[in-house]
Design a protein around this motif. Structure first.
Motif, PDB file in Angstrom:
ATOM      1  N   GLY A 185       0.803  -1.213   0.000  1.00 45.27           N
ATOM      2  CA  GLY A 185       0.000   0.000   0.000  1.00 45.27           C
ATOM      3  C   GLY A 185       0.837   1.263   0.000  1.00 45.27           C
ATOM      4  O   GLY A 185       0.310   2.364  -0.156  1.00 45.27           O
ATOM      5  N   LEU A 331      -2.437   7.306  -3.678  1.00 42.09           N
ATOM      6  CA  LEU A 331      -2.302   6.456  -2.487  1.00 42.09           C
ATOM      7  C   LEU A 331      -2.529   7.198  -1.182  1.00 42.09           C
ATOM      8  O   LEU A 331      -2.740   6.566  -0.142  1.00 42.09           O
ATOM      9  CB  LEU A 331      -0.895   5.836  -2.447  1.00 42.09           C
ATOM     10  CG  LEU A 331      -0.487   4.949  -3.619  1.00 42.09           C
ATOM     11  CD1 LEU A 331       0.969   4.544  -3.476  1.00 42.09           C
ATOM     12  CD2 LEU A 331      -1.381   3.719  -3.712  1.00 42.09           C
ATOM     13  N   THR A 389      -2.573  -2.337  -5.900  1.00 43.62           N
ATOM     14  CA  THR A 389      -1.906  -1.036  -5.774  1.00 43.62           C
ATOM     15  C   THR A 389      -1.116  -0.712  -7.024  1.00 43.62           C
ATOM     16  O   THR A 389      -1.226   0.380  -7.591  1.00 43.62           O
ATOM     17  CB  THR A 389      -0.958  -1.044  -4.559  1.00 43.62           C
ATOM     18  OG1 THR A 389      -1.684  -1.403  -3.386  1.00 43.62           O
ATOM     19  CG2 THR A 389      -0.312   0.315  -4.361  1.00 43.62           C
TER      20      THR A 389
END
Length: 405
Positions: A185, A331, A389
């Motif tokens: 992540g 993100l 991701t």
């Protein structure tokens, strides 16, 4: 592009990355089951081509025997013909897997232990998202599925030599690499010199053999080899400026096979890693001097072969700054961290010599580190959530970068 529009695009990509995640996982596992070594990636090449065709993307005529190049044409064609390149490497490593999950390598002595199966699946996921959102592309996206990263001279330079960037002329190139020490992540990014030039060193020390009871009647290459090992260490501490990273390591030594016989020859091998091309050239020169003069002082001869490896990987500061902003948008800023330079090497460096761009670490680790989950390990086992991701991040970076002035 205003903030509201970029948020809409990010949310749209995140949703699509989530929806296609199971398919990307299966692509990764299929590649993982059938790893292929450098320059042998025939099955992987076919899988990539078939998958892209299924997305409505036609691969370009091949530039090398393996690997795939394709272009996604944007719906909002930029007046300046802007193009962004995205790269994934596709080859595996020559080691046997020791994991116990249900998709282990079926090829003896071969394993995707460096995450190239992950990289390939991420770029395929990004390709699907991008072709579905091509109306948002203010330019084109070049997909580069590159063979042979793990074996010098690598696949990047042959692709460039075959005219890859001459034909397509990207304005920026982006790549990513799995890192288990970065949490899933997150991404870690570094401006400027990021990865080292890595050169292979091969020494041959030749003396005169004799009886171990009378070393004065021999010219001992083992003693000379020991002095050479010690002598080359001063290069880092006394020749390289203190602020410049450099490593010289002798990793193997072979000579003799009896307790009472001084051999006539010793061979050694090792590596030299630097983050600066001028320092690299200086060390090449001083290393040869050190080896020759040390051997001469001890009455033997020595030969040194230096096999040049990949150059320093230099992330363009301006492009990296932009990429950090884009990664933060997608993100969240807290998930974009700064990385220290690494002494590992990557042939993505060749692309960055030909075109501005950046190469980042994409996290595949867990909050609690797992023993043995390291790159080039038979138990390397990246977190598959990173596929989601990485697919989304590549797509978002391409769309947003193309839209920047």
């Amino acid at each position: 592009m205003n903030a509201d529009r970029s948020t809409v695009i990010a949310e749209r990509i995140q949703q699509r990355a989530n929806e296609i995640f199971p398919e990307v996982v299966e692509l990764r596992r299929e590649i993982h089951r059938h790893p292929e070594l450098a320059y042998e990636e025939v099955r992987t090449t076919a899988l990539i081509s078939e998958t892209l065709i299924g997305f409505g993307i036609t691969p370009e005529p091949p530039l090398l025997e393996t690997g795939v190049v394709a272009v996604i044409r944007g719906g909002k064609k930029a007046a300046n013909g802007k193009l962004v390149a995205l790269r994934a490497d596709i080859d595996a490593l020559p080691l046997s897997e020791s994991n116990e999950h249900g998709f282990c390598s079926m090829e003896k002595g071969k394993m995707h232990a460096c995450g190239h199966d992950m990289h390939t699946a991420m770029l395929l996921g990004a390709a699907r998202i991008l072709v579905e959102m091509k109306e948002e592309l203010e330019g084109d996206v070049l997909l580069v599925f590159q063979p042979a990263e793990e074996k010098a001279p690598g696949g990047a330079k042959p692709l460039l030599d075959a005219g890859l960037f001459t034909r397509f002329n990207p304005s920026a190139v982006f790549g990513q690499h799995c890192f288990p020490n970065v949490q899933t992540g997150k991404v870690a990014m570094c401006k400027g010199s990021f990865m080292a030039a890595a050169d292979e060193l091969y020494f041959t020390v030749t003396g005169q053999g004799g009886h171990a009871s009378a070393p004065h009647k021999a010219a001992d290459p083992i003693l000379a080899a020991a002095h050479i090992i010690t002598a080359v260490q001063h290069l880092v501490s006394r020749v390289v400026p203190p602020h410049e990273p450099a490593v010289v390591s002798i990793a193997s030594i072979h000579g003799g096979n009896a307790t009472n016989v001084i051999p006539s020859q010793v061979t050694m091998s090792g590596t030299m890693r630097t983050m600066n091309e001028e320092v690299r050239a200086l060390l090449h020169h001083r290393l040869r001097q050190t080896v020759m003069h040390t051997a001469e002082a001890l009455g033997v001869t020595a030969e040194l072969e230096i096999r040049n490896g990949y150059p320093v990987l230099y992330n363009d500061p301006a492009v990296t700054t932009r990429a950090m902003t884009l990664c933060g948008e997608y993100l969240g800023k807290k998930n974009v961290i700064e990385s220290e330079p690494l002494m590992t090497a990557e042939d993505f460096a060749y692309y960055l010599q030909a075109c501005p761009g950046t190469f980042w670490q994409i996290g595949t680790g867990t909050p609690e580190p797992v023993k043995g989950n390291t790159l080039h390990s038979p138990t390397f086992n990246p977190e598959e959530l990173a596929l989601k991701t990485g697919s989304g991040l590549l797509a978002y970076t391409a769309i947003r970068f193309l839209g920047m002035p």
